[in-house]
Design a protein around this motif. Sequence first.
Motif, PDB file in Angstrom:
ATOM      1  N   GLN A  41      45.678  28.764  44.858  1.00  0.00           N
ATOM      2  CA  GLN A  41      46.303  29.879  44.372  1.00  0.00           C
ATOM      3  C   GLN A  41      46.198  31.257  44.996  1.00  0.00           C
ATOM      4  O   GLN A  41      46.825  32.232  45.079  1.00  0.00           O
ATOM      5  N   MET A  89      39.135  32.847  38.016  1.00  0.00           N
ATOM      6  CA  MET A  89      39.573  31.694  37.198  1.00  0.00           C
ATOM      7  C   MET A  89      38.330  31.113  36.677  1.00  0.00           C
ATOM      8  O   MET A  89      37.178  31.208  37.208  1.00  0.00           O
ATOM      9  N   GLN A  95      51.333  33.766  34.244  1.00  0.00           N
ATOM     10  CA  GLN A  95      50.646  34.983  34.181  1.00  0.00           C
ATOM     11  C   GLN A  95      51.440  36.214  34.866  1.00  0.00           C
ATOM     12  O   GLN A  95      51.495  35.954  36.142  1.00  0.00           O
ATOM     13  N   THR A 103      48.953  29.905  35.592  1.00  0.00           N
ATOM     14  CA  THR A 103      49.219  30.784  36.563  1.00  0.00           C
ATOM     15  C   THR A 103      50.672  30.987  36.426  1.00  0.00           C
ATOM     16  O   THR A 103      50.959  32.399  36.633  1.00  0.00           O
ATOM     17  N   LYS A 149      49.095  38.366  38.301  1.00  0.00           N
ATOM     18  CA  LYS A 149      48.292  37.094  38.680  1.00  0.00           C
ATOM     19  C   LYS A 149      47.027  37.239  38.268  1.00  0.00           C
ATOM     20  O   LYS A 149      46.372  38.533  38.475  1.00  0.00           O
ATOM     21  N   PRO A 150      46.033  36.184  38.193  1.00  0.00           N
ATOM     22  CA  PRO A 150      44.906  36.291  37.676  1.00  0.00           C
ATOM     23  C   PRO A 150      44.024  36.697  38.950  1.00  0.00           C
ATOM     24  O   PRO A 150      44.180  36.138  40.081  1.00  0.00           O
ATOM     25  N   TYR A 188      46.359  26.811  30.704  1.00  0.00           N
ATOM     26  CA  TYR A 188      47.653  27.093  29.985  1.00  0.00           C
ATOM     27  C   TYR A 188      47.444  27.323  28.539  1.00  0.00           C
ATOM     28  O   TYR A 188      47.485  28.183  27.849  1.00  0.00           O
ATOM     29  N   HIS A 240      41.989  33.464  34.944  1.00  0.00           N
ATOM     30  CA  HIS A 240      42.769  32.286  34.545  1.00  0.00           C
ATOM     31  C   HIS A 240      41.896  31.596  33.580  1.00  0.00           C
ATOM     32  O   HIS A 240      40.926  31.437  33.602  1.00  0.00           O
ATOM     33  N   CYS A 250      42.119  26.688  42.744  1.00  0.00           N
ATOM     34  CA  CYS A 250      41.763  28.057  43.049  1.00  0.00           C
ATOM     35  C   CYS A 250      41.977  28.615  44.570  1.00  0.00           C
ATOM     36  O   CYS A 250      42.889  29.657  44.561  1.00  0.00           O
TER      37      CYS A 250
END
Length: 140
Positions: free
Chosen positions: A135, A117, A110, A107, A113-114, A86, A83, A132
């Motif tokens: 997510q 981060m 993306q 996110t 998904k990452p 943006y 991540h 973090c």
Amino acid sequence: MAANASVCLSFDFDAISVWLGSLNATSPSAISRGEFGAVATERLLEMLARWEIKSTWFIPGHTIDTYPDLVRRVADAGHEIGHHNYCHENPISLSLDDEKRVLDRGTGTQRPKPHRMKSAMKFRRRAFPEVCQRQAQDRS
Ligand SMILES: [Zn+2]
């Protein structure tokens, strides 16, 4: 005796976002410099494949929206996606709520998904650990 060494390779595929988000630049010259990121990414993917190297790529959501096929190629090649906000916003300039919004927006765009981060501009503020953790729970 064989050498035993480990190397960590990571790349920031910021493209145009670093010029728009972090530097507030709107000149065609700055934007064109950002567009070279896509050219460099193609070259790096070829080199990494040739040497069978996996790496980590920190990619802002704006770059994913702009170059979705190229970002998919990074993921499909087995590289880790991280991540990176943006639009590569500088978190120091954001309120806590705006920072959360930027992290969530990054996110939301993306795919995939990452896995990791990394705050753009190397600054971490209060929202970073909270977002973090939330997510990571959403991914599990
Ligand atoms: Zn970056």
